[in-house]
Design a protein around this motif. Structure first.
Motif, PDB file in Angstrom:
ATOM      1  N   UNK A  17     -28.392  -3.436 -10.334  1.00  0.00           N
ATOM      2  CA  UNK A  17     -29.125  -4.433 -11.122  1.00  0.00           C
ATOM      3  C   UNK A  17     -28.157  -5.288 -11.924  1.00  0.00           C
ATOM      4  N   UNK A  18     -27.105  -4.693 -12.397  1.00  0.00           N
ATOM      5  CA  UNK A  18     -26.119  -5.434 -13.193  1.00  0.00           C
ATOM      6  C   UNK A  18     -25.413  -6.493 -12.357  1.00  0.00           C
ATOM      7  N   UNK A  19     -25.066  -6.141 -11.120  1.00  0.00           N
ATOM      8  CA  UNK A  19     -24.407  -7.105 -10.231  1.00  0.00           C
ATOM      9  C   UNK A  19     -25.335  -8.278  -9.906  1.00  0.00           C
ATOM     10  N   UNK A  20     -26.599  -7.969  -9.662  1.00  0.00           N
ATOM     11  CA  UNK A  20     -27.559  -9.017  -9.329  1.00  0.00           C
ATOM     12  C   UNK A  20     -27.801  -9.910 -10.540  1.00  0.00           C
ATOM     13  N   UNK A  28     -31.841  -8.217 -15.933  1.00  0.00           N
ATOM     14  CA  UNK A  28     -31.854  -6.806 -15.551  1.00  0.00           C
ATOM     15  C   UNK A  28     -33.227  -6.167 -15.716  1.00  0.00           C
ATOM     16  N   UNK A  29     -33.979  -6.576 -16.732  1.00  0.00           N
ATOM     17  CA  UNK A  29     -35.315  -6.009 -16.940  1.00  0.00           C
ATOM     18  C   UNK A  29     -36.240  -6.324 -15.768  1.00  0.00           C
ATOM     19  N   UNK A  30     -36.253  -7.580 -15.339  1.00  0.00           N
ATOM     20  CA  UNK A  30     -37.106  -7.985 -14.214  1.00  0.00           C
ATOM     21  C   UNK A  30     -36.654  -7.329 -12.917  1.00  0.00           C
ATOM     22  N   UNK A  31     -35.344  -7.151 -12.766  1.00  0.00           N
ATOM     23  CA  UNK A  31     -34.822  -6.522 -11.545  1.00  0.00           C
ATOM     24  C   UNK A  31     -35.265  -5.070 -11.461  1.00  0.00           C
ATOM     25  N   UNK A  32     -35.136  -4.337 -12.557  1.00  0.00           N
ATOM     26  CA  UNK A  32     -35.551  -2.932 -12.531  1.00  0.00           C
ATOM     27  C   UNK A  32     -37.060  -2.816 -12.376  1.00  0.00           C
ATOM     28  N   UNK A  33     -37.804  -3.749 -12.969  1.00  0.00           N
ATOM     29  CA  UNK A  33     -39.264  -3.757 -12.800  1.00  0.00           C
ATOM     30  C   UNK A  33     -39.630  -3.963 -11.321  1.00  0.00           C
ATOM     31  N   UNK A  35     -37.718  -3.272  -8.755  1.00  0.00           N
ATOM     32  CA  UNK A  35     -37.277  -2.093  -8.015  1.00  0.00           C
ATOM     33  C   UNK A  35     -38.286  -0.964  -8.141  1.00  0.00           C
ATOM     34  N   UNK A  36     -38.856  -0.794  -9.312  1.00  0.00           N
ATOM     35  CA  UNK A  36     -39.864   0.247  -9.504  1.00  0.00           C
ATOM     36  C   UNK A  36     -41.119  -0.047  -8.705  1.00  0.00           C
ATOM     37  N   UNK A  37     -41.491  -1.310  -8.639  1.00  0.00           N
ATOM     38  CA  UNK A  37     -42.711  -1.670  -7.917  1.00  0.00           C
ATOM     39  C   UNK A  37     -42.585  -1.431  -6.425  1.00  0.00           C
ATOM     40  N   UNK A  38     -41.419  -1.631  -5.845  1.00  0.00           N
ATOM     41  CA  UNK A  38     -41.296  -1.435  -4.401  1.00  0.00           C
ATOM     42  C   UNK A  38     -41.148   0.030  -4.031  1.00  0.00           C
ATOM     43  N   UNK A  39     -40.763   0.876  -5.005  1.00  0.00           N
ATOM     44  CA  UNK A  39     -40.579   2.294  -4.680  1.00  0.00           C
ATOM     45  C   UNK A  39     -41.839   3.119  -4.933  1.00  0.00           C
ATOM     46  N   UNK A  40     -42.839   2.534  -5.584  1.00  0.00           N
ATOM     47  CA  UNK A  40     -44.083   3.236  -5.884  1.00  0.00           C
ATOM     48  C   UNK A  40     -45.127   2.842  -4.846  1.00  0.00           C
TER      49      UNK A  40
END
Length: 51
Positions: A17-20, A28-33, A35-40
């Motif tokens: 997320x940091x690299x992106x 980073x907040x939107x990226x991790x959000x 990432x969580x949505x695609x893994x659930x």
């Protein structure tokens, strides 16, 4: 919409997320959000959203 697609592609490719975030696509907040949505699974997503 393009930014989200690029983020998902890069996450699947193994970028952090940091690299992106450094590339300026999203924070980073939107990226991790994202990432969580695609893994659930979709059924759990709707339950989490209603809480």
């Amino acid at each position: 919409m393009f930014q989200y697609r690029q983020v998902l592609v890069r996450l699947r490719a193994g970028d952090t997320a940091r690299e992106i975030a450094r590339s300026g696509l999203l924070g980073r907040d939107k990226i991790t959000e994202s990432a969580l949505q695609i893994s659930i699974p979709p059924t759990q997503r709707s339950v989490k959203a209603s809480r």
